[in-house]
Write a protein that holds these residues in place. Structure first.
Motif, PDB file in Angstrom:
ATOM      1  N   ASN A  26       5.621 -20.773  19.588  1.00 54.16           N
ATOM      2  CA  ASN A  26       4.810 -21.210  20.625  1.00 54.16           C
ATOM      3  C   ASN A  26       5.040 -20.239  21.630  1.00 54.16           C
ATOM      4  OD1 ASN A  26       4.709 -23.548  18.832  1.00 54.16           O
ATOM      5  ND2 ASN A  26       6.421 -24.792  19.639  1.00 54.16           N
ATOM      6  N   ASN A  27       4.014 -20.184  22.516  1.00 60.50           N
ATOM      7  CA  ASN A  27       3.732 -19.338  23.484  1.00 60.50           C
ATOM      8  C   ASN A  27       3.649 -20.004  25.010  1.00 60.50           C
ATOM      9  OD1 ASN A  27       3.558 -17.618  21.268  1.00 60.50           O
ATOM     10  ND2 ASN A  27       2.059 -16.244  21.956  1.00 60.50           N
ATOM     11  N   CYS A  28       4.333 -19.274  25.956  1.00 61.83           N
ATOM     12  CA  CYS A  28       3.907 -19.559  27.291  1.00 61.83           C
ATOM     13  C   CYS A  28       4.036 -18.118  28.192  1.00 61.83           C
ATOM     14  CB  CYS A  28       4.811 -20.506  27.731  1.00 61.83           C
ATOM     15  SG  CYS A  28       6.449 -20.158  27.753  1.00 61.83           S
ATOM     16  N   TYR A  29       3.452 -18.268  29.133  1.00 66.18           N
ATOM     17  CA  TYR A  29       3.284 -16.900  29.894  1.00 66.18           C
ATOM     18  C   TYR A  29       3.589 -17.064  31.290  1.00 66.18           C
ATOM     19  CZ  TYR A  29       0.511 -15.768  25.664  1.00 66.18           C
ATOM     20  OH  TYR A  29       0.240 -15.730  24.320  1.00 66.18           O
ATOM     21  N   PHE A  30       4.204 -16.106  31.951  1.00 62.87           N
ATOM     22  CA  PHE A  30       4.841 -16.156  33.245  1.00 62.87           C
ATOM     23  C   PHE A  30       3.799 -14.954  33.923  1.00 62.87           C
ATOM     24  CE2 PHE A  30       8.734 -18.481  32.695  1.00 62.87           C
ATOM     25  CZ  PHE A  30       8.847 -18.326  31.415  1.00 62.87           C
ATOM     26  N   ILE A  31       3.321 -15.331  35.214  1.00 62.98           N
ATOM     27  CA  ILE A  31       2.457 -14.350  35.935  1.00 62.98           C
ATOM     28  C   ILE A  31       3.315 -14.564  37.450  1.00 62.98           C
ATOM     29  CG2 ILE A  31       0.214 -13.858  37.289  1.00 62.98           C
ATOM     30  CD1 ILE A  31       0.101 -16.239  34.267  1.00 62.98           C
ATOM     31  N   VAL A  32       4.090 -13.360  37.553  1.00 59.60           N
ATOM     32  CA  VAL A  32       4.805 -13.174  38.724  1.00 59.60           C
ATOM     33  C   VAL A  32       4.287 -12.654  39.859  1.00 59.60           C
ATOM     34  CG1 VAL A  32       7.004 -12.060  39.304  1.00 59.60           C
ATOM     35  CG2 VAL A  32       6.747 -12.693  37.115  1.00 59.60           C
ATOM     36  N   GLN A  33       4.225 -13.488  40.944  1.00 54.46           N
ATOM     37  CA  GLN A  33       3.623 -13.036  42.227  1.00 54.46           C
ATOM     38  C   GLN A  33       4.477 -13.011  43.160  1.00 54.46           C
ATOM     39  OE1 GLN A  33       1.673 -16.593  40.782  1.00 54.46           O
ATOM     40  NE2 GLN A  33      -0.429 -15.827  41.039  1.00 54.46           N
ATOM     41  N   GLU A  34       4.059 -12.367  44.505  1.00 59.44           N
ATOM     42  CA  GLU A  34       5.081 -12.301  45.528  1.00 59.44           C
ATOM     43  C   GLU A  34       5.414 -13.799  45.874  1.00 59.44           C
ATOM     44  OE1 GLU A  34       3.843  -9.964  48.848  1.00 59.44           O
ATOM     45  OE2 GLU A  34       3.525  -8.213  47.388  1.00 59.44           O
ATOM     46  N   ASP A  35       4.489 -14.605  46.087  1.00 62.37           N
ATOM     47  CA  ASP A  35       5.061 -15.818  46.560  1.00 62.37           C
ATOM     48  C   ASP A  35       5.180 -17.092  45.559  1.00 62.37           C
ATOM     49  OD1 ASP A  35       2.285 -15.918  45.644  1.00 62.37           O
ATOM     50  OD2 ASP A  35       1.443 -17.170  47.116  1.00 62.37           O
TER      51      ASP A  35
END
Ligand SMILES: [Zn+2]
Ligand SMILES: [Zn+2]
Length: 237
Positions: A26-35
């Motif tokens: 089972n997958n999930c995804y993290f998009i790391v932004q400054e805020d």
């Protein structure tokens, strides 16, 4: 329980958790932004500890998640969101009845069939669930397909979790050619693929298992081609 946490591209990471009950990643995804961090899908409630662990590897806590985008309302895509009290959680309006936990009221049912939310374009893909969405992260050219196109129950590619995955592509084509998408849903499936192919995609992040890099457009085109051939067979009959 086994899990993999890998960089996909630039500031995007995949968490793939082995689910022994379902015999699937089972997958999930993290998009790391400054805020803040955007999470696409969130696995099951029982996987929460792995989400916390993945955040720890990024030097973050659950409070860092400010936006959750769910591709659809199945439990393995929404339950983990209960952890994220600071986040706004979005899902397509037609998915409400699928959500049992957390309370549906934690979600904003504001996504319709096409639009833009922060750095993401989203499109309704009309297959798998009534309100399945694909998200496209413009700055990195990464497409998130949820279970519309995924590798549920498949082993990872022999080349790794994040790879061209030619073996997986081949299997998906065979699955389609052998009637894996039922006749009644084929039209909607092909429309979803066509909509996806309008984006310029460098990486395809799926709901389960393989994350594909390399030439995505030809993979989608091959699927479209195979699907159209099936449609012609259906028409001839
Ligand atoms: Zn699903
Ligand atoms: Zn799923």
């Amino acid at each position: 329980m086994e899990y993999l946490f890998e960089n996909v591209k630039e500031n995007i990471y995949v968490l793939a958790i082995w689910d022994s009950k379902w015999n699937s990643y089972n997958n999930c995804y993290f998009i790391v932004q400054e805020d803040g961090i955007t999470l696409i899908d969130s696995c099951k409630e029982e996987h929460s500890a792995y989400l916390v662990q993945a955040l720890k590897q990024l030097g973050k806590t659950p409070d860092a998640i400010t936006l959750v985008l769910a591709t659809h309302g199945h439990e393995d895509h929404v339950q983990g969101t209960a952890l994220f009290k600071n986040a706004k959680k979005f899902i397509h309006q037609q998915e409400r009845s699928l959500i049992e936990y957390p309370k549906p009221d934690e979600f904003l049912f504001e996504l319709s069939d096409r639009g833009v939310i922060q750095e993401f374009d989203y499109i309704w893909v009309g297959h798998h669930t009534p309100g399945s969405l694909a998200f496209y992260h413009k700055p990195s050219r990464v497409l998130f397909t949820g279970d519309f196109l995924c590798f549920f129950g498949d082993p990872l590619s022999k080349d790794g979790l994040v790879s061209a995955g030619n073996d997986l592509r081949h299997e998906w084509l065979e699955f389609l050619r052998n009637g894996g998408v039922v006749k009644d849903e084929l039209n909607a499936f092909l429309q979803g693929l066509t909509a996806m192919n309008a984006f310029e995609v460098d990486v395809m992040c799926t709901g389960h298992g393989g994350v594909l890099v390399g030439d995505i457009e030809s993979f989608i085109s091959e699927l479209l081609h195979a699907g159209k051939q099936l449609q012609e067979i259906h028409v001839d009959k």
